[in-house]
Design a protein around this motif. Structure first.
Motif, short mmCIF file in Angstrom:
data_model
loop_
_atom_site.label_atom_id
_atom_site.label_comp_id
_atom_site.label_asym_id
_atom_site.label_seq_id
_atom_site.Cartn_x
_atom_site.Cartn_y
_atom_site.Cartn_z
N TYR A 98 0.84 -1.19 0.00
CA TYR A 98 0.00 0.00 0.00
C TYR A 98 0.88 1.25 0.00
N GLU A 99 0.66 2.13 -0.95
CA GLU A 99 1.32 3.44 -1.04
C GLU A 99 2.82 3.36 -0.78
N GLY A 100 3.46 2.44 -1.48
CA GLY A 100 4.91 2.32 -1.40
C GLY A 100 5.42 1.57 -0.19
N GLY A 101 4.52 1.08 0.65
CA GLY A 101 4.91 0.33 1.85
C GLY A 101 3.99 -0.85 2.07
N GLY A 102 3.69 -1.12 3.33
CA GLY A 102 2.83 -2.25 3.65
C GLY A 102 1.75 -1.88 4.64
N PHE A 103 0.69 -2.68 4.66
CA PHE A 103 -0.45 -2.48 5.55
C PHE A 103 -0.85 -3.84 6.09
N GLY A 104 -1.06 -3.93 7.40
CA GLY A 104 -1.44 -5.22 7.96
C GLY A 104 -1.62 -5.16 9.46
N ASN A 105 -1.18 -6.22 10.12
CA ASN A 105 -1.34 -6.36 11.56
C ASN A 105 0.01 -6.40 12.25
N GLY A 106 0.05 -5.90 13.48
CA GLY A 106 1.30 -5.84 14.20
C GLY A 106 1.19 -6.43 15.59
N ILE A 107 2.34 -6.78 16.14
CA ILE A 107 2.43 -7.31 17.50
C ILE A 107 3.55 -6.61 18.24
N LEU A 108 3.27 -6.24 19.48
CA LEU A 108 4.28 -5.78 20.43
C LEU A 108 4.32 -6.80 21.56
N SER A 109 5.52 -7.15 22.03
CA SER A 109 5.65 -8.17 23.06
C SER A 109 6.76 -7.81 24.04
N ARG A 110 6.46 -7.96 25.33
CA ARG A 110 7.50 -7.83 26.34
C ARG A 110 8.37 -9.08 26.40
N TYR A 111 7.85 -10.18 25.86
CA TYR A 111 8.56 -11.45 25.88
C TYR A 111 9.35 -11.62 24.57
N PRO A 112 10.50 -12.26 24.62
CA PRO A 112 11.26 -12.51 23.38
C PRO A 112 10.44 -13.31 22.38
N ILE A 113 10.54 -12.92 21.12
CA ILE A 113 9.84 -13.60 20.04
C ILE A 113 10.75 -14.69 19.47
N GLU A 114 10.29 -15.94 19.58
CA GLU A 114 11.08 -17.07 19.11
C GLU A 114 10.81 -17.38 17.63
N LYS A 115 9.56 -17.26 17.22
CA LYS A 115 9.16 -17.54 15.84
C LYS A 115 8.11 -16.53 15.42
N SER A 116 7.99 -16.32 14.11
CA SER A 116 6.96 -15.41 13.60
C SER A 116 6.48 -15.91 12.25
#
Length: 260
Positions: A98-116
């Motif tokens: 979208y408009e030269g970038g991306g549009f979607g969903n996001g996640i913020l986590s206080r815990y380390p992210i192992e997989k995505s």
């Protein structure tokens, strides 16, 4: 200029009795459709979103309608901007270009992210747009694992795509049934709908007792939810709709849950 946002809890917020002598990990989950950082006055205001997050102090945040480097947000990466303020780990699941970038969903986590992983969801209805779910596996204190999904289901009146999207999400849930999982997001469906009924066959609804979340100024529709899998592994300690009327066109929901 930074603005002060006063946060209140709706009278429809809910508290639940704590289970006696039950130990586990307490997790605070926030779900928020941030309207690509544009507030109800038509201004880009990522600080308003950051203020909500800082004030509610969640461990996991599911964000919907997130822009990454699009023209309408002046090429800013909204998740990175929020990470800089909150100090949290991030993952962006792009649903579409979208408009030269991306549009979607996001996640913020206080815990380390192992997989995505970004899970593509079906969108076949006339007038539909690409949809997805952002999924991460995080490492909790004690090294146990938890899956967390942020999603935004189809907006059309016809529920066909939403029902298909829920079924795809269920397939990913059952791919690793031993791991606990939280799905949070804007489901674009009312509590009595078939879509929410499908979720509740498998999930506990941490937000079951809450009132409407959209539009933020005078909410009349409950569209935002936090669902918990496996039902027997969770206890809902409290849940609230945050009375924030300016930062986005949705009000955020927050649930404090105990993973037993």
């Amino acid at each position: 200029m930074y603005r002060i946002v006063f946060l209140f809890v709706l009278t429809l917020s809910a508290s639940y009795p704590a289970p006696a002598q039950v130990q586990g990990q307490v997790i605070k989950v926030l779900s928020y459709n941030i309207h690509h950082g544009e507030n109800t006055q038509g201004k880009l205001d990522i600080q308003g979103i950051a203020t909500v997050i800082l004030a509610t102090n969640p461990d996991l945040v599911a964000l919907q309608e997130v822009d990454s480097a699009t023209s309408r947000v002046n090429k800013q990466d909204l998740l990175k901007e929020l990470a800089a303020v909150t100090g949290m780990y991030i993952y962006f699941g792009k649903a579409m270009d979208y408009e030269g970038g991306g549009f979607g969903n996001g996640i913020l986590s206080r815990y380390p992210i192992e997989k995505s992983q970004s899970i593509a969801l079906p969108a076949k209805g006339a007038g539909s747009e690409p949809r997805n779910a952002a999924m991460v596996t995080v490492k909790l204190p004690g090294d146990s694992l938890l899956r967390f999904i942020s999603t935004h289901l189809d907006h059309l009146d016809d529920p066909a795509d939403r029902l298909s999207q829920v079924n795809i999400l269920m397939q990913h849930v059952m791919a690793q049934p031993s791991l606990p999982l939280i799905i949070a997001g804007d489901m674009n469906a009312l509590p009595a709908s078939k879509e929410i009924g499908l979720f509740k066959q498998t999930f506990a609804d941490a937000t079951e007792k809450l009132g409407p979340t959209w539009p933020s100024d005078k909410p009349s529709h409950k569209l935002d939810y936090v669902f918990l899998y496996n039902k027997t592994q969770w206890h809902v300690m409290s849940a609230q709709v945050v009375e924030e009327t300016v930062a986005s066109d949705h009000r955020p929901v927050i649930a404090e849950v105990l993973l037993k």
